[in-house]
Design a protein around this motif. Structure first.
Motif, PDB file in Angstrom:
ATOM      1  N   GLN A  47       4.409   4.692   1.114  1.00 16.65           N
ATOM      2  CA  GLN A  47       3.625   3.748   1.933  1.00 16.65           C
ATOM      3  C   GLN A  47       3.745   4.091   3.416  1.00 16.65           C
ATOM      4  N   SER A  48       3.796   5.399   3.722  1.00 12.29           N
ATOM      5  CA  SER A  48       3.999   5.785   5.114  1.00 12.29           C
ATOM      6  C   SER A  48       3.192   6.998   5.551  1.00 12.29           C
TER       7      SER A  48
ATOM      8  N   HIS B 150       0.169   7.826   5.706  1.00  9.64           N
ATOM      9  CA  HIS B 150      -1.038   7.608   6.495  1.00  9.64           C
ATOM     10  C   HIS B 150      -0.729   7.474   7.994  1.00  9.64           C
TER      11      HIS B 150
ATOM     12  N   TRP C 104       1.784   5.331  -2.766  1.00 11.85           N
ATOM     13  CA  TRP C 104       1.350   4.049  -2.208  1.00 11.85           C
ATOM     14  C   TRP C 104       1.306   3.016  -3.320  1.00 11.85           C
TER      15      TRP C 104
ATOM     16  N   ARG D 278      -0.629  -0.233  -4.678  1.00 11.02           N
ATOM     17  CA  ARG D 278      -1.911  -0.928  -4.587  1.00 11.02           C
ATOM     18  C   ARG D 278      -1.902  -2.079  -5.583  1.00 11.02           C
TER      19      ARG D 278
ATOM     20  N   LEU E  77      -1.673  -4.487   0.489  1.00 10.73           N
ATOM     21  CA  LEU E  77      -1.320  -3.085   0.669  1.00 10.73           C
ATOM     22  C   LEU E  77      -2.415  -2.219   0.076  1.00 10.73           C
TER      23      LEU E  77
ATOM     24  N   GLY F  73      -3.963   2.244  -0.249  1.00 18.17           N
ATOM     25  CA  GLY F  73      -3.718   3.673  -0.154  1.00 18.17           C
ATOM     26  C   GLY F  73      -4.653   4.400  -1.096  1.00 18.17           C
TER      27      GLY F  73
ATOM     28  N   THR G 132       1.485   1.961  -8.638  1.00 20.25           N
ATOM     29  CA  THR G 132       1.986   2.971  -7.709  1.00 20.25           C
ATOM     30  C   THR G 132       1.205   4.255  -7.928  1.00 20.25           C
TER      31      THR G 132
END
Length: 258
Positions: free
Chosen positions: A107-108, A110, A135, A137, A168, A170, A244
């Motif tokens: 989750q980082s 981006h 990520w 979702r 969240l 991605g 995930t």
């Protein structure tokens, strides 16, 4: 492309506590996609409070966590004793060349999907090493429903929010996504894993409080808003299924300079 970020100004050093309490963790299957041996050395970039780092530490001999925000690193050290926690970013990784077998970003990525970061990641990877990006979702809504609480937040939400304001996101595993510049890497593979989460009422409030736009509000606006949210969450526990989405590839052969 944004290359790093600061702790939200409104909640400041309290924000990592909300992040740790409210955000979902990660399924072990996502860690294992690259099929690394337990003797591997791995790096977690943008490690936050160590939600992924603690899983990596249960699987691999050496784990290094890179996190730019000091307040996040303080919690990471508490939750991940024995892990080497360093200040750094995706563009400036304080490790030697060819020193790790895998680089993970949860989750980082981006925040640092740019040429400099991809070059840095390739630099610290050993030949054939893996880059694993993941990520969370949502796979469905919160249960019991949280519509009344989210309505309170939606009414206060600024119009200029340029991301998912209450959730969240991605790239999905089936989208064919890959980093903007992925030349050093072999073709990316993708997988998806179910990732259920259960939180209590205050944990769900913390999840909402971890949203960037809300965390930026000053205390005199943010705290009454969160109290209003809490008053509209009557259940003691809330459940959600996340998915995930994992995208990963191995470092290709380095071409020697002419």
């Amino acid at each position: 492309m944004t290359t790093t970020w600061d702790i939200p100004a409104g909640s400041g050093d309290r924000w990592p506590e909300d992040y740790e309490r409210g955000r979902p963790g990660w399924p072990l299957a996502a860690v294992r996609v690259a099929r690394l041996p337990p003797t591997a050395s791995v790096l977690d970039v943008g490690a936050g409070t160590g939600k992924l780092t603690r899983l990596l530490a249960s699987e691999f001999r050496r784990v290094v966590a890179i996190e730019p925000a000091e307040a996040m690193r303080r919690l990471l050290v508490v939750h991940c004793p024995g892990v080497e926690a360093l200040a750094g970013t995706g563009q400036e990784i304080p490790l030697a060349d060819a020193s790790v077998d895998a680089v993970y970003a949860a989750q980082s990525f981006h925040w640092f999907d740019d040429a400099r970061a991809v070059t840095e990641i390739a630099r610290v990877l050993r030949p054939g090493g893996a880059l694993v990006l993941m990520w969370n979702r949502p796979a469905g809504p919160w249960e019991p429903p949280t519509v009344a609480a989210e309505d309170v937040l939606t009414e206060r939400m600024p119009e200029e929010v340029d991301h998912i304001p209450l959730d969240l996101g991605g790239p999905t595993a089936g989208s064919g996504w890959r980093p903007a510049l992925a030349d050093p890497f072999e073709p990316f593979e993708a997988s998806m894993f179910p990732n259920p989460q259960t939180v209590d009422r205050d944990g769900l409030v913390a999840f909402y409080a971890s949203m960037g736009w809300l965390a930026e509000l000053p205390d005199d606006e943010r705290l009454p808003l969160l109290d209003a949210v809490r008053s509209r969450l009557p259940a003691g526990e809330y459940h959600r299924l996340w998915e995930t989405h994992v995208h990963w590839a191995r470092l290709g052969a380095r071409v020697p300079p002419c």
